[in-house]
Write an enzyme that holds these catalytic residues in place. Structure first.
Site, PDB file in Angstrom:
ATOM      1  CG  ASP A   1       1.196  -5.780 -11.536  1.00 37.92           C
ATOM      2  OD1 ASP A   1       0.025  -5.395 -11.332  1.00 37.92           O
ATOM      3  OD2 ASP A   1       2.001  -5.168 -12.269  1.00 37.92           O
TER       4      ASP A   1
ATOM      5  CE  LYS B   1      -4.109  -0.894 -16.814  1.00 32.64           C
ATOM      6  NZ  LYS B   1      -2.826  -1.565 -16.824  1.00 32.64           N
TER       7      LYS B   1
ATOM      8  CE1 TYR C   1       4.935  -0.169 -18.080  1.00 29.05           C
ATOM      9  CE2 TYR C   1       2.600  -0.241 -17.556  1.00 29.05           C
ATOM     10  CZ  TYR C   1       3.749   0.487 -17.759  1.00 29.05           C
ATOM     11  OH  TYR C   1       3.739   1.853 -17.630  1.00 29.05           O
TER      12      TYR C   1
HETATM   13  C1  LIG Z   1      -1.482  -0.931 -16.319  1.00 27.69           C
HETATM   14  C2  LIG Z   1      -0.598  -1.749 -15.492  1.00 27.69           C
HETATM   15  C3  LIG Z   1       0.261  -1.173 -14.542  1.00 27.69           C
HETATM   16  C4  LIG Z   1       0.425   0.316 -14.398  1.00 27.69           C
HETATM   17  O1  LIG Z   1      -0.749   0.940 -13.990  1.00 27.69           O
HETATM   18  P1  LIG Z   1      -0.917   2.536 -14.261  1.00 27.69           P
HETATM   19  O2  LIG Z   1      -2.216   2.864 -13.595  1.00 27.69           O
HETATM   20  O3  LIG Z   1      -0.931   2.698 -15.743  1.00 27.69           O
HETATM   21  O4  LIG Z   1       0.237   3.217 -13.633  1.00 27.69           O
HETATM   22  C5  LIG Z   1       0.973  -2.016 -13.716  1.00 27.69           C
HETATM   23  N1  LIG Z   1       0.870  -3.342 -13.819  1.00 27.69           N
HETATM   24  C6  LIG Z   1       0.071  -3.940 -14.744  1.00 27.69           C
HETATM   25  C7  LIG Z   1      -0.028  -5.430 -14.793  1.00 27.69           C
HETATM   26  C8  LIG Z   1      -0.677  -3.158 -15.615  1.00 27.69           C
HETATM   27  O5  LIG Z   1      -1.430  -3.754 -16.548  1.00 27.69           O
END
Ligand SMILES: *Cc1c(COP(=O)(O)O)cnc(C)c1O
Length: 429
Positions: A238, A266, A143
């Site tokens: 990411d 996060k 994601y």
């Molecule tokens: C949570 C997450 C996102 C998206 O971040 P948001 O602050 O919810 O937009 C993107 N990449 C990874 C790996 C994530 O866990």
């Protein structure tokens, strides 16, 4: 009589789609009513009915130091008095950038945004602008936020709701998104050969956290690095989930592999809406106003968000033993769960790295999305509710990693293991 959470959920559905502002909160896959939270302190959440839970979500990662951590709360309160936004540069943004660069390897320049979604969306645009190519490779079950190009085989939230393709994402956009199974280096080699000189970027969760916790096999990330070097492809880590969680330098440090661009979110915001993307100077210099790859944000670098993030990161940098503590706590939980799961006779696999852990009801190794999806996820849903009833707040989906926070004590972990023993007895019998 209905609980206050049930009453609030009924009311919420009148004014908010599905009663929630982010889909995974709705408990749709596990069933039942989401718990409405009133407050949290340390490792504990308190719901609207006054129940206490031991928290293994940590707001999906950010609250690594525990909830309402005193120095963070105090810093936010002090900052707010001087206004909550200026839309002009501040010294605090330099402090934040310098702190990130001092912790994260291979980050020469860093741009702050307000979410992980924005960070990934901007990093992809930058990679495309830099290479002059359009296509990119992502991995099934990873994601990268909800920007259009990433909503193809996009892991937890969509997997939980069994959404295959997303209406509203045009074919023109998704045609440039190429996907492979996680841990399948050969498939990547083949895709790259088929689309020679057309691929701008490979983006990956270097340790995946959106299909449970899934570790890269030995040689996988190294192999991707070599392909990117050979083909002039921008390698994007990411690290929205793993950044500042696995180590001060995130997965780059843990795995010992360099990325070209890195995205954060996060933990970097300490519970405020913050994201960031950064990386090599020659790529980052292409961002406006230095270059012509446009990217902007009214609230980017917001002072309240910055002070929450700065205070959190500074504590992590100054106390690296937090990471060994967290890893030890997670190993302790793992051993305890091993014990009670073995006794229960239910087939299972546990994946773990640092403070990330996930339990899969499967007798096969879980190494990619297909193996995560083929576990007995109906059983997980019953396990989730049995644990919730016993005051243990797990992610409401088998496709999510659990996150440990530093406020958890050994007795919290023992209580969790005991609750798991009882829960397994309840659902297995
Ligand atoms: C949570 C997450 C996102 C998206 O971040 P948001 O602050 O919810 O937009 C993107 N990449 C990874 C790996 C994530 O866990």
């Amino acid at each position: 009589m209905n609980s206050i959470s049930q009453q609030l959920f009924t009311r919420a559905q009148q004014s908010i789609p599905g009663g929630v502002n982010s889909p995974v909160r709705a408990f749709k896959s596990v069933g039942g009513t989401p718990v409405f939270i009133k407050k949290a302190k340390g490792a504990y959440l308190y719901d609207a009915d006054g129940n206490r839970y031991i928290d293994y979500i940590a707001s999906w990662g950010p609250m690594i130091l525990g909830h309402a951590h005193e120095p963070v709360v105090q810093a936010i309160c002090e900052k707010a008095v001087d206004s909550t936004s200026f839309g002009a540069p501040t010294e605090l943004e330099i402090d934040m950038a310098e702190l990130i660069i001092s912790m994260a390897p291979n980050v020469d320049l860093i741009r702050m945004v307000s979410s992980g979604t924005e960070a990934c969306m901007s990093a992809l645009r930058l990679a495309r602008g830099y290479t002059g190519r359009n296509k990119f490779i992502k991995f099934e079950g990873c994601y990268h936020g909800h920007a259009d190009p990433f909503l193809v085989k996009a892991g937890s939230g969509l997997a939980t709701l069994q959404i295959q393709t997303v209406p509203g994402v045009s074919a023109g956009v998704s045609n440039d998104t190429l996907t492979c199974a996680y841990n399948d280096l050969e498939a990547v080699q083949q895709l790259v050969a088929e689309h020679k000189d057309q691929i701008a970027a490979i983006i990956i969760e270097p340790v995946a956290g959106n299909m449970g916790c899934i570790l890269p096999k030995a040689g996988f990330i190294e192999g991707l690095r070599a392909i990117c070097d050979r083909e002039g492809i921008v390698f994007i880590f990411d690290e929205v989930m793993t950044g500042f969680r696995l180590a001060p330098g995130g997965a780059q440090q843990t795995l010992g592999i360099a990325a070209d661009l890195v995205t954060y979110g996060k933990v970097i915001g300490g519970g405020m809406p913050v994201g960031a993307f950064g990386g090599k100077k020659q790529i980052m210099e292409r961002i406006a106003p230095l270059g012509n790859v446009y990217q902007a944000g009214t609230l980017s670098g917001n002072p309240i968000a910055m002070i929450a993030g700065y205070t959190t990161l500074k504590e992590l940098k100054d106390n690296p033993s937090i990471y060994t503590d967290l890893a030890e706590k997670t190993a302790y939980l793992h051993e305890g769960l091993d014990r009670v799961l073995t006794t229960s006779g239910i087939p299972y696999t546990i994946n773990r790295l640092g403070s990330m852990i996930s339990v899969h009801f499967s007798d096969q190794p879980v190494t990619d999305f297909a193996s995560a999806a083929s576990a007995n996820n109906a059983l997980f849903n019953r396990f989730f509710h049995a644990m919730l009833k016993r005051g243990i707040y797990l992610p409401p989906s088998p496709f999510e990693s659990w996150f440990l926070n530093q406020a958890l004590t050994l007795s919290d972990l023992d209580a969790t293991i005991e609750a798991a023993r009882e829960s397994l007895g309840e659902i297995g019998g």
